[in-house]
Scaffold this motif. Structure first.
Motif, PDB file in Angstrom:
ATOM      1  N   GLY A  90     -26.679 -41.353 -51.042  1.00 34.85           N
ATOM      2  CA  GLY A  90     -25.968 -40.224 -51.649  1.00 34.85           C
ATOM      3  C   GLY A  90     -26.262 -38.875 -51.012  1.00 34.85           C
ATOM      4  N   HIS A  91     -27.097 -38.843 -49.992  1.00 33.81           N
ATOM      5  CA  HIS A  91     -27.419 -37.590 -49.305  1.00 33.81           C
ATOM      6  C   HIS A  91     -26.864 -37.633 -47.886  1.00 33.81           C
ATOM      7  N   SER A  92     -26.389 -36.478 -47.408  1.00 32.43           N
ATOM      8  CA  SER A  92     -25.996 -36.358 -46.003  1.00 32.43           C
ATOM      9  C   SER A  92     -27.216 -35.943 -45.202  1.00 32.43           C
ATOM     10  N   VAL A  93     -27.507 -36.708 -44.170  1.00 33.21           N
ATOM     11  CA  VAL A  93     -28.589 -36.370 -43.244  1.00 33.21           C
ATOM     12  C   VAL A  93     -27.940 -36.250 -41.867  1.00 33.21           C
ATOM     13  N   PHE A  94     -28.072 -35.071 -41.260  1.00 29.41           N
ATOM     14  CA  PHE A  94     -27.472 -34.832 -39.949  1.00 29.41           C
ATOM     15  C   PHE A  94     -28.519 -35.053 -38.866  1.00 29.41           C
ATOM     16  N   GLU A  95     -28.106 -35.748 -37.838  1.00 31.21           N
ATOM     17  CA  GLU A  95     -28.998 -36.030 -36.709  1.00 31.21           C
ATOM     18  C   GLU A  95     -28.466 -35.303 -35.479  1.00 31.21           C
ATOM     19  N   ARG A  96     -29.338 -34.503 -34.861  1.00 29.63           N
ATOM     20  CA  ARG A  96     -28.953 -33.908 -33.583  1.00 29.63           C
ATOM     21  C   ARG A  96     -28.861 -35.044 -32.574  1.00 29.63           C
ATOM     22  N   SER A  97     -27.784 -35.092 -31.815  1.00 26.95           N
ATOM     23  CA  SER A  97     -27.594 -36.237 -30.926  1.00 26.95           C
ATOM     24  C   SER A  97     -26.863 -35.850 -29.649  1.00 26.95           C
ATOM     25  N   SER A  98     -26.948 -36.749 -28.681  1.00 25.32           N
ATOM     26  CA  SER A  98     -26.242 -36.635 -27.398  1.00 25.32           C
ATOM     27  C   SER A  98     -26.477 -35.293 -26.716  1.00 25.32           C
ATOM     28  N   LEU A  99     -27.754 -34.891 -26.651  1.00 21.94           N
ATOM     29  CA  LEU A  99     -28.110 -33.683 -25.905  1.00 21.94           C
ATOM     30  C   LEU A  99     -28.044 -34.000 -24.420  1.00 21.94           C
ATOM     31  N   TRP A 100     -27.314 -33.177 -23.684  1.00 18.21           N
ATOM     32  CA  TRP A 100     -27.183 -33.376 -22.240  1.00 18.21           C
ATOM     33  C   TRP A 100     -26.968 -32.026 -21.564  1.00 18.21           C
ATOM     34  N   VAL A 101     -27.645 -31.816 -20.448  1.00 21.14           N
ATOM     35  CA  VAL A 101     -27.428 -30.626 -19.617  1.00 21.14           C
ATOM     36  C   VAL A 101     -27.302 -31.095 -18.176  1.00 21.14           C
ATOM     37  N   ASN A 102     -26.311 -30.575 -17.480  1.00 19.97           N
ATOM     38  CA  ASN A 102     -26.093 -30.889 -16.076  1.00 19.97           C
ATOM     39  C   ASN A 102     -27.382 -30.623 -15.291  1.00 19.97           C
ATOM     40  N   ARG A 103     -27.742 -31.536 -14.398  1.00 24.51           N
ATOM     41  CA  ARG A 103     -28.995 -31.452 -13.636  1.00 24.51           C
ATOM     42  C   ARG A 103     -29.164 -30.087 -12.949  1.00 24.51           C
ATOM     43  N   GLU A 104     -28.081 -29.516 -12.493  1.00 24.03           N
ATOM     44  CA  GLU A 104     -28.112 -28.227 -11.789  1.00 24.03           C
ATOM     45  C   GLU A 104     -28.672 -27.088 -12.659  1.00 24.03           C
ATOM     46  N   TYR A 105     -28.575 -27.251 -13.988  1.00 25.53           N
ATOM     47  CA  TYR A 105     -28.965 -26.168 -14.900  1.00 25.53           C
ATOM     48  C   TYR A 105     -30.176 -26.537 -15.760  1.00 25.53           C
ATOM     49  N   ARG A 106     -30.931 -27.546 -15.378  1.00 22.81           N
ATOM     50  CA  ARG A 106     -31.965 -28.066 -16.272  1.00 22.81           C
ATOM     51  C   ARG A 106     -33.287 -27.306 -16.284  1.00 22.81           C
ATOM     52  N   ASN A 107     -33.473 -26.328 -15.457  1.00 21.45           N
ATOM     53  CA  ASN A 107     -34.750 -25.611 -15.429  1.00 21.45           C
ATOM     54  C   ASN A 107     -34.673 -24.250 -16.111  1.00 21.45           C
ATOM     55  N   TYR A 108     -33.697 -24.071 -16.973  1.00 17.15           N
ATOM     56  CA  TYR A 108     -33.478 -22.755 -17.574  1.00 17.15           C
ATOM     57  C   TYR A 108     -33.493 -22.794 -19.103  1.00 17.15           C
ATOM     58  N   ASN A 109     -34.069 -23.854 -19.670  1.00 17.28           N
ATOM     59  CA  ASN A 109     -34.195 -24.013 -21.128  1.00 17.28           C
ATOM     60  C   ASN A 109     -32.856 -24.046 -21.865  1.00 17.28           C
ATOM     61  N   LEU A 110     -31.821 -24.540 -21.192  1.00 15.14           N
ATOM     62  CA  LEU A 110     -30.512 -24.616 -21.845  1.00 15.14           C
ATOM     63  C   LEU A 110     -30.482 -25.724 -22.897  1.00 15.14           C
ATOM     64  N   GLY A 111     -31.274 -26.781 -22.691  1.00  7.34           N
ATOM     65  CA  GLY A 111     -31.392 -27.825 -23.717  1.00  7.34           C
ATOM     66  C   GLY A 111     -31.996 -27.251 -24.987  1.00  7.34           C
ATOM     67  N   LEU A 112     -33.023 -26.437 -24.828  1.00  9.34           N
ATOM     68  CA  LEU A 112     -33.641 -25.780 -25.982  1.00  9.34           C
ATOM     69  C   LEU A 112     -32.665 -24.836 -26.657  1.00  9.34           C
ATOM     70  N   LEU A 113     -31.875 -24.121 -25.870  1.00  9.69           N
ATOM     71  CA  LEU A 113     -30.850 -23.228 -26.426  1.00  9.69           C
ATOM     72  C   LEU A 113     -29.872 -24.023 -27.292  1.00  9.69           C
ATOM     73  N   LEU A 114     -29.386 -25.155 -26.782  1.00  8.68           N
ATOM     74  CA  LEU A 114     -28.447 -25.993 -27.544  1.00  8.68           C
ATOM     75  C   LEU A 114     -29.100 -26.533 -28.820  1.00  8.68           C
ATOM     76  N   MET A 115     -30.338 -27.015 -28.691  1.00  4.70           N
ATOM     77  CA  MET A 115     -31.058 -27.535 -29.858  1.00  4.70           C
ATOM     78  C   MET A 115     -31.243 -26.444 -30.914  1.00  4.70           C
ATOM     79  N   SER A 116     -31.574 -25.248 -30.458  1.00  7.92           N
ATOM     80  CA  SER A 116     -31.782 -24.119 -31.366  1.00  7.92           C
ATOM     81  C   SER A 116     -30.511 -23.791 -32.147  1.00  7.92           C
ATOM     82  N   LYS A 117     -29.392 -23.755 -31.441  1.00 11.72           N
ATOM     83  CA  LYS A 117     -28.109 -23.434 -32.098  1.00 11.72           C
ATOM     84  C   LYS A 117     -27.741 -24.493 -33.134  1.00 11.72           C
ATOM     85  N   MET A 118     -27.927 -25.765 -32.788  1.00 15.44           N
ATOM     86  CA  MET A 118     -27.588 -26.834 -33.732  1.00 15.44           C
ATOM     87  C   MET A 118     -28.547 -26.824 -34.922  1.00 15.44           C
ATOM     88  N   THR A 119     -29.815 -26.543 -34.669  1.00  9.07           N
ATOM     89  CA  THR A 119     -30.804 -26.485 -35.747  1.00  9.07           C
ATOM     90  C   THR A 119     -30.460 -25.362 -36.718  1.00  9.07           C
TER      91      THR A 119
END
Length: 197
Positions: A89-118
């Motif tokens: 009876g409860h909705s539980v949301f799961e952050r999923s399918s996080l992906w960042v293009n290899r070219e941009y992976r050293n700039y904390n863009l994954g953390l930026l996306l996680m932060s926005k979803m959180t």
């Protein structure tokens, strides 16, 4: 990663946003996308061992909960989805399918996306189930709480198993957001679904 330990999370996010601005990368919250992009994301998940395969139908379902994308020109160079689970009876949301293009992976863009979803799901029950130590570290930076399966009620563990989300804790960790953590006591008393007494 040690550099991140001693840095303010807001500063890290600001630096990631500044990087996006300097590179012409736009961060967008979307609830719909073309069938071609959905197919690309599905195919990518099948090709990358670090991502669980997500078929096109499931991506369309997840899109209804919102998806943050990083866009440069016509190219999506990063994304994160939220998947809704129904648990007693409860909705539980799961952050999923996080992906960042290899070219941009050293700039904390994954953390930026996680932060926005959180932040988007700050008033809902949000869980992160991840294998990558870097994602575990990001969860800690985002003030999510690590919860062990041994501390969860048998009912919730059963639900995780039914959902296909029961993982080996030697490799995977479960993190919950602040709302989840704060209301665990109340949920224990009402349903006893998340943690043992």
């Amino acid at each position: 990663m040690n550099v991140l330990l001693n840095t303010n999370i807001q500063e890290i996010i600001k630096n990631a946003e500044d990087y996006c601005a300097s590179e012409g990368i736009k961060l967008q919250l979307v609830y719909d996308m073309s069938d071609e992009l959905i197919s690309t994301i599905s195919d990518r998940s099948a090709a990358l061992p670090s991502l669980y395969f997500v078929n096109e139908k499931l991506i369309k379902r997840r899109l209804k909960n919102g998806c943050f994308i990083l866009v440069k020109g016509d190219e999506i160079c990063g994304h994160i989805f939220a998947h809704e689970h129904h648990v007693k009876g409860h909705s539980v949301f799961e952050r999923s399918s996080l992906w960042v293009n290899r070219e941009y992976r050293n700039y904390n863009l994954g953390l930026l996306l996680m932060s926005k979803m959180t932040k988007l799901y700050a008033d809902s029950f949000l869980i992160s189930i991840a294998q990558t130590p870097k994602v575990h570290h990001y969860n800690e930076l985002l003030e999510m709480t690590h919860v062990k399966l041994a501390n969860m009620s048998a009912l919730f563990v059963d639900e995780l198993e039914k959902l296909g989300k029961l993982r080996d804790e030697l490799n995977y960790k479960y993190f919950v957001n602040e709302k989840f953590k704060k209301e665990i006591k109340q949920l224990k008393e009402v349903k006893n679904i998340f943690l043992k007494q």
